[in-house]
Design a protein around this motif. Structure first.
Motif, PDB file in Angstrom:
ATOM      1  N   SER A 174      -6.352   1.318 -10.739  1.00 41.76           N
ATOM      2  CA  SER A 174      -6.039   1.943  -9.080  1.00 41.76           C
ATOM      3  C   SER A 174      -5.042   2.661  -9.416  1.00 41.76           C
ATOM      4  O   SER A 174      -4.244   2.747 -10.269  1.00 41.76           O
ATOM      5  CB  SER A 174      -6.067   0.735  -8.174  1.00 41.76           C
ATOM      6  N   PRO A 175      -4.859   3.608  -8.573  1.00 37.10           N
ATOM      7  CA  PRO A 175      -3.684   4.486  -8.487  1.00 37.10           C
ATOM      8  C   PRO A 175      -2.272   3.849  -8.495  1.00 37.10           C
ATOM      9  O   PRO A 175      -1.375   3.999  -9.178  1.00 37.10           O
ATOM     10  CB  PRO A 175      -3.713   5.472  -7.257  1.00 37.10           C
ATOM     11  N   SER A 186      -8.406  14.788  -9.158  1.00 37.84           N
ATOM     12  CA  SER A 186      -8.401  13.735  -7.923  1.00 37.84           C
ATOM     13  C   SER A 186      -7.791  12.855  -8.166  1.00 37.84           C
ATOM     14  O   SER A 186      -7.086  12.177  -7.280  1.00 37.84           O
ATOM     15  CB  SER A 186      -9.591  13.634  -7.353  1.00 37.84           C
ATOM     16  N   GLN A 187      -7.811  12.108  -9.390  1.00 39.76           N
ATOM     17  CA  GLN A 187      -7.288  10.905  -9.857  1.00 39.76           C
ATOM     18  C   GLN A 187      -5.605  11.061  -9.978  1.00 39.76           C
ATOM     19  O   GLN A 187      -4.911  10.314  -9.406  1.00 39.76           O
ATOM     20  CB  GLN A 187      -7.721  10.370 -11.131  1.00 39.76           C
ATOM     21  N   ARG A 188      -5.012  12.303 -10.425  1.00 38.45           N
ATOM     22  CA  ARG A 188      -3.922  12.608 -10.599  1.00 38.45           C
ATOM     23  C   ARG A 188      -3.262  12.830  -9.217  1.00 38.45           C
ATOM     24  O   ARG A 188      -2.249  12.355  -8.897  1.00 38.45           O
ATOM     25  CB  ARG A 188      -3.476  13.707 -11.438  1.00 38.45           C
ATOM     26  N   ARG A 189      -4.149  13.355  -8.215  1.00 37.59           N
ATOM     27  CA  ARG A 189      -3.641  13.650  -6.814  1.00 37.59           C
ATOM     28  C   ARG A 189      -3.538  12.097  -6.262  1.00 37.59           C
ATOM     29  O   ARG A 189      -2.333  11.944  -5.457  1.00 37.59           O
ATOM     30  CB  ARG A 189      -4.712  14.396  -6.169  1.00 37.59           C
ATOM     31  N   ALA A 190      -4.319  11.292  -6.525  1.00 34.38           N
ATOM     32  CA  ALA A 190      -4.253   9.847  -5.752  1.00 34.38           C
ATOM     33  C   ALA A 190      -2.877   9.246  -6.497  1.00 34.38           C
ATOM     34  O   ALA A 190      -2.140   8.397  -5.629  1.00 34.38           O
ATOM     35  CB  ALA A 190      -5.607   9.106  -6.057  1.00 34.38           C
ATOM     36  N   ILE A 191      -2.740   9.423  -7.753  1.00 40.62           N
ATOM     37  CA  ILE A 191      -1.469   8.801  -8.290  1.00 40.62           C
ATOM     38  C   ILE A 191      -0.249   9.341  -7.525  1.00 40.62           C
ATOM     39  O   ILE A 191       0.742   8.772  -7.242  1.00 40.62           O
ATOM     40  CB  ILE A 191      -1.324   8.865  -9.820  1.00 40.62           C
ATOM     41  N   ARG A 192      -0.054  10.730  -7.658  1.00 39.41           N
ATOM     42  CA  ARG A 192       0.937  11.534  -6.941  1.00 39.41           C
ATOM     43  C   ARG A 192       1.155  11.044  -5.523  1.00 39.41           C
ATOM     44  O   ARG A 192       2.373  10.983  -4.729  1.00 39.41           O
ATOM     45  CB  ARG A 192       0.715  13.015  -6.835  1.00 39.41           C
ATOM     46  N   ASP A 193      -0.242  10.705  -4.472  1.00 38.80           N
ATOM     47  CA  ASP A 193       0.205  10.447  -3.293  1.00 38.80           C
ATOM     48  C   ASP A 193       0.545   9.034  -3.214  1.00 38.80           C
ATOM     49  O   ASP A 193       1.361   8.551  -2.354  1.00 38.80           O
ATOM     50  CB  ASP A 193      -1.205  10.460  -2.523  1.00 38.80           C
ATOM     51  N   CYS A 194       0.193   8.146  -4.041  1.00 36.60           N
ATOM     52  CA  CYS A 194       0.447   6.619  -4.122  1.00 36.60           C
ATOM     53  C   CYS A 194       1.875   6.473  -4.306  1.00 36.60           C
ATOM     54  O   CYS A 194       2.401   5.398  -3.860  1.00 36.60           O
ATOM     55  CB  CYS A 194      -0.412   5.831  -5.022  1.00 36.60           C
TER      56      CYS A 194
END
Lengths: 314, 314
Positions: A12-13, A44-52
C-alpha cells in the motif's frame, strides 16, 4: 513498451511511505531501499505515495528525497518521482533558465509528446512556475530560435489519420527548395514543421526522401556546428522517428568523452513508462552493444543501480 | 451577467424536439415557435435537444434548421444552437477561409476567452475541420499578421493573480517606445501582447496610461486605415476591457450605413450567456440609447425577434 517492472504484490502507499521513511532514518541513507521501492512503481503508484507521505510524516516526499540524496542519484530519483507532465515542465523550465541554442529539450518535449500530453505540460507549467511555457520561451529565446521554438511549444497538432497527398508533395518541395537554398529560417519551412499534423508530416518527409533521393534528415546534417540546423533535424527526427531520436540522444550521451548524465537521466525517466523497450532495441542495433552495458561502463553507484532498475536490467 | 431568460418550467428535450419538428412540418415554417424554444434554452439544454433530435427523427437538428430557415435568421439560429467552443471554431474557420486583414474575429476569440475556453475552441476545431486552428492561421495568413495572430491563437496564458510590477513598468516602456517609433511589427511588442497573462498586461497598460499620459488604446488609434494598428488596439482592448470592446463592435455594426449583421449576430450569440447585461449597459452609456432600440431600428422580422429575445427585450 515500458521497461518498468512492478512486483506482483505492490505494498500500500502507506507501507511504501513507511519503508521510504525508514530509508531516510538515522545516520546515512538506505539508497538500495529507495531504488527497490521507487524504481518499481508506476506513475499512479508514485503519485499515491507522494500524496500519502505528507499525511503520515508532515513533510513533502520530494523535499525529504532532496535532503537525503545527492548528485546524479538525487536528480534521477526526483525527476522519476514527478508526474510525467510536471516532470516535462520542470525539464523545460530548467533549460529555459540557462537557455543555449544547442539544447534540444524543448524540441524533444514539443515533438515527441502527444498533443494532449503537451497541453498537460503547459498546464503543469502554469501550476509549477506561475507563468506560461510559451511566455518563458518568448522571453528567454531570441531571434530565429524564438521564431522556431515558440510555435513548436504552443502547437496543438491535429492527430487524426487524414493525409493530404497533394499538400504533402507541395510542402516536400517547399522544404527541399528552402533546405537546398540554405534558407533554414524561412517562414514557410518553419510553418510546415511547426503546425502540420505528425501523420501529414510523415507523408511529406516520405515524399521528400523518395523524390529528392536524399533523406531530409541527411540534408539537415551537413554541419554539426550549426545549432539551428541541428534543431531542424531534431524536429524532423523527433516527429517522424521518436525511437531513433531517443536512441541517438542516448548514444550521444554515452559514447563520448565524459558522460552526459543530464541527457541520460532525462531520456531514461521520460521513456521508461512509454517506449523504453523499443529504444533499447534501436540502441542495440545502432551501437552494436546493449544499452545496459554502456550504462554499466559509464555510470557508478546508486545512480547506476537506479538507471539499470528502470530499464529492466538489475 | 447573462441576458438569457429560461422559463420556470423547461420542457424535456424530447418535448422541445417535438415542437421544433412541428415548426418544420407542412408548408412554411413556424419561426416564432423556433424562437420561443431555442432563444430560451441555455447551452446544456440546447445540447440535450441536439442530442435527442436525431434519436427521434433520424436527422441532424442543425441540418433541418439549415433546410427550413434562410438568411440572417438562419445564421443566428444555427450559430446560437452550437456549443460555445464549436461555435467559436466555426466562426474562426469562417474568417480564415476568406481571410482579410481587417477581420477581428480571431483576435476577439483569442483575447476575450479564458485560456481553458480557448483550448476548448482548439479541440473543437480539430473535431470539426480535421486540422488545427494554428495550422489554418499559419497557412492562410501571411507576413506581419501571421507573426501576430499565430502566437495569439496558440497562447495558453497563465491566469493566476500574480503581477510583477517591475516587469510591468519595463514592458510598458518597451510598448511605448515601439509605438512612438511606429515599430508596430516589432518582435518584443508582439511577444508582450501575445504571451503575458491578462492580469500582468492590465498592470502594464495601467502603467503605460499613467506614465505616458495618453492611453495606449488612444496611441493605437491614430490611423483607422492601418489594419495592423487596429488589430493591436483590438488586442489591447479585448484583453483589458472586453465589455468595452464588445460594446464598440456592436456600435460599429449598428451605427453605420448598412448594418453589419455578421458582427451583430456574432457578438449577440457569443455573449448572451456570458456578459450581455454588462455589454448592454456599456453600449447604452457609450451611445446614449439602449441596444434594443438600435436593433429594432436596424433589423427586421424573425432575425429581429431572435436578437431581441436573446438580449432579453422581447
Amino acid at each position: 513498451m515500458t521497461s518498468l517492472t512492478v512486483p506482483d504484490y505492490v505494498p500500500s502507499p502507506a507501507e511504501d511511505c513507511e519503508q521510504l521513511n525508514l530509508a531516510f532514518a538515522g545516520w546515512g541513507t538506505n539508497e538500495d531501499l529507495i531504488v527497490n521501492i521507487l524504481a518499481h512503481r508506476n506513475a499512479s503508484q508514485r503519485r499515491a505515495i507522494r500524496d500519502c507521505y505528507p499525511k503520515i510524516y508532515g513533510n513533502d516526499l520530494l523535499k525529504d528525497l532532496d535532503k537525503e540524496l545527492t548528485r546524479d542519484f538525487e536528480k534521477i530519483v526526483l525527476l522519476w518521482t514527478l508526474d510525467p507532465s510536471e516532470r516535462d515542465a520542470v525539464l523545460a523550465e530548467g533549460v529555459l533558465r540557462k537557455w543555449h541554442s544547442k539544447d534540444s529539450v524543448l524540441i524533444e518535449i514539443a515533438c515527441t509528446r502527444s498533443s494532449k500530453d503537451l497541453h498537460l505540460v503547459r498546464q503543469a507549467y502554469h501550476a509549477c512556475f506561475k507563468r506560461s511555457l510559451e511566455e518563458d520561451v518568448a522571453y528567454h529565446v531570441k531571434g530565429e530560435f524564438r521564431k522556431l521554438l515558440l510555435p513548436l511549444v504552443s502547437a496543438y497538432r491535429y492527430e487524426g489519420p487524414e493525409v493530404d497527398m497533394t499538400l504533402a508533395k507541395l510542402e516536400a518541395k517547399i522544404l527541399h527548395d528552402k533546405i537546398s537554398d540554405k534558407a533554414y529560417e524561412d517562414d514557410e519551412l518553419i510553418r510546415i514543421l511547426t503546425t502540420r499534423s505528425k501523420i501529414q508530416l510523415g507523408a511529406t518527409f516520405d515524399h521528400y526522401n523518395n523524390e529528392f533521393e536524399t533523406a531530409i534528415t541527411k540534408d539537415l546534417k551537413c554541419d554539426s556546428d550549426n545549432h539551428f540546423l541541428s534543431a531542424l533535424r531534431n524536429i524532423v527526427l523527433g516527429i517522424s522517428s521518436p525511437t531513433m531520436y531517443f536512441a541517438e540522444v542516448l548514444g550521444d550521451a554515452l559514447n563520448r568523452m565524459g558522460t552526459d548524465e543530464e541527457a541520460l537521466t532525462r531520456i531514461v525517466v521520460t521513456r521508461v513508462e512509454v517506449d523504453m523497450e523499443a529504444i533499447k532495441e534501436e540502441y542495440h542495433t545502432k551501437n552494436g552493444a546493449p544499452l545496459y552495458k554502456a550504462i554499466k561502463n559509464d555510470t557508478r553507484g546508486h545512480y547506476e543501480d537506479m538507471l539499470l532498475a528502470l530499464i529492466g536490467h538489475e
